[in-house]
Design a protein around this motif. Structure first.
Motif, short mmCIF file in Angstrom:
data_model
loop_
_atom_site.label_atom_id
_atom_site.label_comp_id
_atom_site.label_asym_id
_atom_site.label_seq_id
_atom_site.Cartn_x
_atom_site.Cartn_y
_atom_site.Cartn_z
N UNK A 51 32.57 28.71 41.62
CA UNK A 51 33.08 28.06 40.52
C UNK A 51 31.90 27.90 39.54
N UNK A 52 30.78 27.50 40.22
CA UNK A 52 29.37 27.48 39.40
C UNK A 52 28.92 28.65 38.90
N UNK A 53 29.10 29.68 39.48
CA UNK A 53 28.65 31.17 39.14
C UNK A 53 29.64 31.44 37.95
N UNK A 54 31.07 31.34 38.06
CA UNK A 54 31.98 31.71 37.01
C UNK A 54 31.67 30.76 35.73
N UNK A 55 31.38 29.71 35.86
CA UNK A 55 31.01 28.71 34.66
C UNK A 55 29.86 29.22 34.19
N UNK A 56 28.59 29.63 34.71
CA UNK A 56 27.52 30.10 34.14
C UNK A 56 27.76 31.37 33.44
N UNK A 57 28.49 32.28 34.06
CA UNK A 57 28.77 33.47 33.23
C UNK A 57 29.68 33.24 32.29
N UNK A 58 30.56 32.44 32.06
CA UNK A 58 31.29 32.31 31.01
C UNK A 58 30.47 31.69 29.72
N UNK A 59 29.33 30.85 30.14
CA UNK A 59 28.58 30.29 29.12
C UNK A 59 27.65 31.21 28.53
N UNK A 60 27.32 32.26 29.41
CA UNK A 60 26.39 33.39 28.97
C UNK A 60 27.17 34.30 27.90
#
Length: 62
Positions: A51-60
């Protein structure tokens, strides 16, 4: 007569081997608790990290 008995024994052993393979194929795997029989590797998935990885990628991407 002896040759027929030998052929019958070889045939019976081959049939037993094939039946054993079929039974082993349909028997559930030991360990793991899942159908894949991977030994429990499925339980090591860290959903919070995903979940954290997906959120980090979506913010990028924003």
């Amino acid at each position: 007569m002896v040759q027929e008995i030998i052929i019958f024994i070889i045939f019976a052993l081959a049939a037993a081997y094939v039946i054993r393979l079929l039974i082993a194929n349909f028997r559930p795997k030991q360990g793991g608790g899942c159908a894949k029989g991977c030994g429990g590797a499925c339980s090591t998935i860290d959903f919070n990290k995903i979940k954290n990885d997906l959120e980090a990628k979506s913010t990028l991407l924003r």
